[in-house]
Design a protein around this motif. Structure first.
Motif, PDB file in Angstrom:
ATOM      1  N   ALA A  35      11.456  -8.081  -2.502  1.00  0.00           N
ATOM      2  CA  ALA A  35      12.345  -7.048  -1.965  1.00  0.00           C
ATOM      3  C   ALA A  35      11.957  -5.662  -2.468  1.00  0.00           C
ATOM      4  O   ALA A  35      11.977  -4.678  -1.710  1.00  0.00           O
ATOM      5  N   THR A  36      11.580  -5.557  -3.742  1.00  0.00           N
ATOM      6  CA  THR A  36      11.228  -4.241  -4.285  1.00  0.00           C
ATOM      7  C   THR A  36       9.920  -3.729  -3.696  1.00  0.00           C
ATOM      8  O   THR A  36       9.759  -2.521  -3.502  1.00  0.00           O
ATOM      9  N   TYR A  37       8.977  -4.614  -3.410  1.00  0.00           N
ATOM     10  CA  TYR A  37       7.748  -4.180  -2.741  1.00  0.00           C
ATOM     11  C   TYR A  37       8.062  -3.555  -1.385  1.00  0.00           C
ATOM     12  O   TYR A  37       7.505  -2.521  -1.000  1.00  0.00           O
ATOM     13  N   THR A  38       8.971  -4.188  -0.651  1.00  0.00           N
ATOM     14  CA  THR A  38       9.326  -3.685   0.676  1.00  0.00           C
ATOM     15  C   THR A  38      10.001  -2.324   0.587  1.00  0.00           C
ATOM     16  O   THR A  38       9.683  -1.393   1.349  1.00  0.00           O
ATOM     17  N   LEU A  39      10.948  -2.179  -0.353  1.00  0.00           N
ATOM     18  CA  LEU A  39      11.635  -0.907  -0.527  1.00  0.00           C
ATOM     19  C   LEU A  39      10.661   0.191  -0.953  1.00  0.00           C
ATOM     20  O   LEU A  39      10.701   1.324  -0.445  1.00  0.00           O
ATOM     21  N   ALA A  40       9.750  -0.134  -1.875  1.00  0.00           N
ATOM     22  CA  ALA A  40       8.767   0.853  -2.315  1.00  0.00           C
ATOM     23  C   ALA A  40       7.875   1.292  -1.153  1.00  0.00           C
ATOM     24  O   ALA A  40       7.525   2.470  -1.032  1.00  0.00           O
ATOM     25  N   ALA A  41       7.506   0.343  -0.293  1.00  0.00           N
ATOM     26  CA  ALA A  41       6.677   0.686   0.869  1.00  0.00           C
ATOM     27  C   ALA A  41       7.392   1.684   1.771  1.00  0.00           C
ATOM     28  O   ALA A  41       6.784   2.646   2.277  1.00  0.00           O
ATOM     29  N   LEU A  42       8.674   1.492   1.993  1.00  0.00           N
ATOM     30  CA  LEU A  42       9.446   2.401   2.834  1.00  0.00           C
ATOM     31  C   LEU A  42       9.516   3.798   2.228  1.00  0.00           C
ATOM     32  O   LEU A  42       9.410   4.810   2.934  1.00  0.00           O
ATOM     33  N   LEU A  43       9.706   3.866   0.921  1.00  0.00           N
ATOM     34  CA  LEU A  43       9.780   5.166   0.253  1.00  0.00           C
ATOM     35  C   LEU A  43       8.443   5.909   0.333  1.00  0.00           C
ATOM     36  O   LEU A  43       8.398   7.111   0.610  1.00  0.00           O
ATOM     37  N   ILE A  44       7.351   5.201   0.105  1.00  0.00           N
ATOM     38  CA  ILE A  44       6.034   5.834   0.148  1.00  0.00           C
ATOM     39  C   ILE A  44       5.699   6.269   1.574  1.00  0.00           C
ATOM     40  O   ILE A  44       5.119   7.335   1.804  1.00  0.00           O
ATOM     41  N   ALA A  45       6.088   5.450   2.556  1.00  0.00           N
ATOM     42  CA  ALA A  45       5.828   5.804   3.950  1.00  0.00           C
ATOM     43  C   ALA A  45       6.565   7.069   4.355  1.00  0.00           C
ATOM     44  O   ALA A  45       6.139   7.788   5.275  1.00  0.00           O
ATOM     45  N   SER A  46       7.670   7.385   3.656  1.00  0.00           N
ATOM     46  CA  SER A  46       8.462   8.569   4.000  1.00  0.00           C
ATOM     47  C   SER A  46       7.881   9.855   3.415  1.00  0.00           C
ATOM     48  O   SER A  46       8.362  10.943   3.736  1.00  0.00           O
ATOM     49  N   LEU A  47       6.861   9.742   2.550  1.00  0.00           N
ATOM     50  CA  LEU A  47       6.245  10.934   1.979  1.00  0.00           C
ATOM     51  C   LEU A  47       5.577  11.754   3.074  1.00  0.00           C
ATOM     52  O   LEU A  47       4.985  11.213   3.992  1.00  0.00           O
ATOM     53  N   ARG A  48       5.626  13.054   2.928  1.00  0.00           N
ATOM     54  CA  ARG A  48       4.952  13.943   3.870  1.00  0.00           C
ATOM     55  C   ARG A  48       3.983  14.824   3.081  1.00  0.00           C
ATOM     56  O   ARG A  48       4.390  15.820   2.478  1.00  0.00           O
ATOM     57  N   THR A  49       2.750  14.432   3.049  1.00  0.00           N
ATOM     58  CA  THR A  49       1.732  15.213   2.353  1.00  0.00           C
ATOM     59  C   THR A  49       0.739  15.753   3.368  1.00  0.00           C
ATOM     60  O   THR A  49       0.506  15.140   4.410  1.00  0.00           O
ATOM     61  N   GLY A  50       0.168  16.903   3.049  1.00  0.00           N
ATOM     62  CA  GLY A  50      -0.826  17.481   3.937  1.00  0.00           C
ATOM     63  C   GLY A  50      -2.112  16.675   3.921  1.00  0.00           C
ATOM     64  O   GLY A  50      -2.303  15.763   3.112  1.00  0.00           O
ATOM     65  N   ALA A  51      -2.998  17.006   4.816  1.00  0.00           N
ATOM     66  CA  ALA A  51      -4.293  16.326   4.863  1.00  0.00           C
ATOM     67  C   ALA A  51      -5.042  16.559   3.563  1.00  0.00           C
ATOM     68  O   ALA A  51      -5.034  17.653   2.998  1.00  0.00           O
ATOM     69  N   ALA A  52      -5.664  15.506   3.061  1.00  0.00           N
ATOM     70  CA  ALA A  52      -6.395  15.599   1.802  1.00  0.00           C
ATOM     71  C   ALA A  52      -7.532  16.602   1.927  1.00  0.00           C
ATOM     72  O   ALA A  52      -8.260  16.625   2.914  1.00  0.00           O
ATOM     73  N   ASP A  53      -7.667  17.457   0.909  1.00  0.00           N
ATOM     74  CA  ASP A  53      -8.718  18.474   0.899  1.00  0.00           C
ATOM     75  C   ASP A  53      -9.960  17.876   0.243  1.00  0.00           C
ATOM     76  O   ASP A  53     -10.152  17.967  -0.969  1.00  0.00           O
ATOM     77  N   ARG A  54     -10.798  17.229   1.043  1.00  0.00           N
ATOM     78  CA  ARG A  54     -11.987  16.570   0.527  1.00  0.00           C
ATOM     79  C   ARG A  54     -13.234  17.247   1.082  1.00  0.00           C
ATOM     80  O   ARG A  54     -13.275  17.618   2.250  1.00  0.00           O
ATOM     81  N   PRO A  55     -14.271  17.380   0.248  1.00  0.00           N
ATOM     82  CA  PRO A  55     -15.537  17.884   0.788  1.00  0.00           C
ATOM     83  C   PRO A  55     -16.113  16.884   1.773  1.00  0.00           C
ATOM     84  O   PRO A  55     -15.901  15.675   1.639  1.00  0.00           O
TER      85      PRO A  55
END
Length: 408
Positions: free
Chosen positions: A185-205
Motif C-alpha cells: 500500500a505504501t509503494y502505491t501511495l508513494a507512486a501517486l505522490l511522486i507522479a504529482s510532482l511538477r518539475t521542469g525538463a532536466a537541464d542535461r548536456p
C-alpha cells in the motif's frame, strides 16, 4: 570542501511547499512500509530455518543486484525523466509486494521465495535510488541540499524506526502477511505522490553521437575516479558496507542469541532496531552542525570512529541492553555519515552526471555487502552469534583509516 562552505550550506533550508514537500512525504511513506518488510523478513526467514547462513543469504540477495545492474540504473536515470522512472518503479514494487503477501497468507512462503523477492526489489531499487539522488537538486537550490538530505533521512528514520519497527510484533500477531500488505500500500501511495510532482525538463548536456549506455556507465566510473574526495569516500563506504552486511544479516541471530525468534525474540529485535532509528533521527537534526564545525570529510571520519566503538561493545558485551545502547549511537553516527556523504556527492558531480556518479559510487560501495552478509553468517555459524559485530568493527576501523589522505 571547506568548513566555511559547509557553514553557508548549513544555513539554507528547503521550501516545504511544492516539490520537496511531496518528495519528502513519498520518501517517508515508502520507508515506513519498507521498514515493516525489512523487519519482518528476517523473522520470517528465522521461522523457516535455523541455519544462520541461509538467513544471511536473504540479505545477501538484497544487495546482489547492485553489482549486476547498479551502473545501468545510473545511466538510465541520467537519460530518462527521473520522476516518471520513480513512480513507475514504485507501482511495480507495490504489485510484487501484494503478490508476496498473498503467498505468505496462504502458507506458501519459502526461503527460495524470499531470495527471489529480495533480488527483484533491489533490482528495481537500482533505478529508483539513482533517479531520486539526481532529482533532488532539481527541487531545491544547491545551498539547501544538506538541509534537504538531513530532513529526508530524519523523516525516513522516524517513520521507519520509531513508527514502523515497534509495530512489527503486533502486526505479525494480526497475521504473517500484514506487514507485506502494508508495504504494498505504501509503494502505491508513494507512486501517486511522486507522479504529482511538477518539475521542469532536466537541464542535461546533449549526448555525443554514438553514445551508448555502456560508454555512459564508463564515464560515471571515470568521473568518480577523478574526484579525489569522492574516490576515497567511496573506498571507505565500501569497507563499511562489508561490515554492515555482516551485522545486519545476522542481527536477529545476535539479538536472539542464536535461537529461533519467538515472541520474546521478536520484541528484542524490534527494540534493537528501534534504538537504531532513535539515534538516526537525532543524527539527522545534528548532522549539518557537525559538518559546520568540522567539515564534511572530518564529520564522516568522526562518525566512523564512533561506530567502530559501538560495534566492539556489541561484540564483547553480549547483553541486550548494551546492544540497544550501542545501536542507538551507531544509528546517530550513521545519519551523520550518510547526510554528508550524499550532500558532498550532489555538490561535486558535474552537470548531467549525478545519476551515473551516484550509481558508480553505490555499486562499488554496495559490492561488499553480499560478501559481508555471507561472511557474517559464516562467522555466526562457526564462532557464535556475537562474532559478526567484531568482524564489522575491524572493517569500520579500516574505513576510517582510508579517509586519512583527505584529512589535513
Amino acid at each position: 570542501m571547506t568548513a566555511t562552505t559547509d557553514a553557508v550550506a548549513a544555513k539554507a533550508v528547503p521550501d516545504w511547499r511544492g516539490g520537496f514537500g511531496r518528495l519528502w512525504t513519498a520518501a517517508v511513506v515508502s520507508r515506513f512500509g519498507d521498514s515493516l518488510r525489512t523487519a519482518a523478513l528476517p523473522l520470517l526467514a528465522a521461522s523457516l530455518t535455523d541455519d544462520p547462513l541461509l538467513i544471511a543469504s536473504v540479505t545477501a540477495c538484497g544487495f546482489l543486484p547492485w553489482l549486476l545492474f547498479g551502473l545501468l540504473g545510473g545511466a538510465v536515470a541520467d537519460r530518462v525523466d527521473q520522476r516518471r522512472a520513480m513512480w513507475a518503479v514504485d507501482l511495480v514494487r507495490g504489485a510484487l509486494m501484494a503478490a508476496f503477501a498473498v503467498a505468505v497468507a496462504f502458507g506458501h512462503a519459502t526461503i527460495a521465495l524470499l531470495l527471489v523477492l529480495a533480488f527483484a526489489l533491489t533490482t528495481l531499487q537500482t533505478l529508483f535510488d539513482n533517479a531520486a539522488t539526481a532529482l533532488l537538486p532539481a527541487l531545491v537550490p544547491t545551498e539547501a541540499l544538506a538541509a534537504a538530505n538531513a530532513r529526508l533521512m530524519t523523516g525516513q528514520q522516524f517513520a521507519g524506526g520509531l513508527l514502523a519497527a515497534p509495530l512489527v510484533p503486533a502486526l505479525l500477531l494480526a497475521g504473517d502477511a500484514v506487514p507485506y500488505v502494508a508495504d504494498a500500500a505504501t509503494y502505491t501511495l508513494a507512486a501517486l505522490l511522486i507522479a504529482s510532482l511538477r518539475t521542469g525538463a532536466a537541464d542535461r548536456p546533449p549526448r555525443p553521437a554514438g553514445s551508448t549506455l555502456r560508454k555512459e556507465m564508463a564515464e560515471g566510473i571515470a568521473a568518480l575516479r577523478r574526484d579525489r574526495p569522492l574516490k576515497w569516500l567511496c573506498a571507505a563506504t565500501t569497507l563499511c558496507n562489508i561490515g554492515m552486511g555482516a551485522l545486519i544479516a545476522t542481527l536477529v541471530v545476535h539479538v536472539t542469541d542464536g535461537r529461533q525468534a519467538g515472541t520474546a525474540g521478536n520484541a528484542a529485535y524490534a527494540a534493537t532496531i528501534t534504538a537504531y532509528a532513535v539515534g538516526g533521527v537525532a543524527g539527522g537534526f545534528l548532522a549539518r552542525r557537525v559538518a559546520e564545525r568540522t567539515g564534511r570529510i572530518r564529520a564522516v571520519a568522526l562518525a566512523g570512529t564512533a561506530q567502530t566503538v559501538c560495534l566492539v561493545l556489541m561484540g564483547t558485551v553480549p547483553v541486550l541492553g548494551a546492544s540497544i545502547a550501542a545501536m542507538a549511537v551507531f544509528g546517530f553516527m550513521g545519519t551523520v555519515w550518510n547526510v554528508n556523504q550524499t550532500t558532498l556527492m550532489q555538490e561535486r558531480a558535474p552537470e548531467g552526471m549525478l545519476g551515473r556518479i551516484a550509481a558508480a559510487f553505490r555499486t562499488l560501495a554496495v559490492a561488499g555487502a553480499p560478501l559481508g552478509a555471507l561472511l557474517g553468517g559464516a562467522a555466526a555459524a562457526g564462532w557464535g552469534p556475537h562474532t559478526p559485530a567484531l568482524v564489522a568493527a575491524a572493517l569500520f576501523a579500516l574505513a576510517v583509516a582510508s579517509l586519512a589522505p583527505l584529512i589535513n
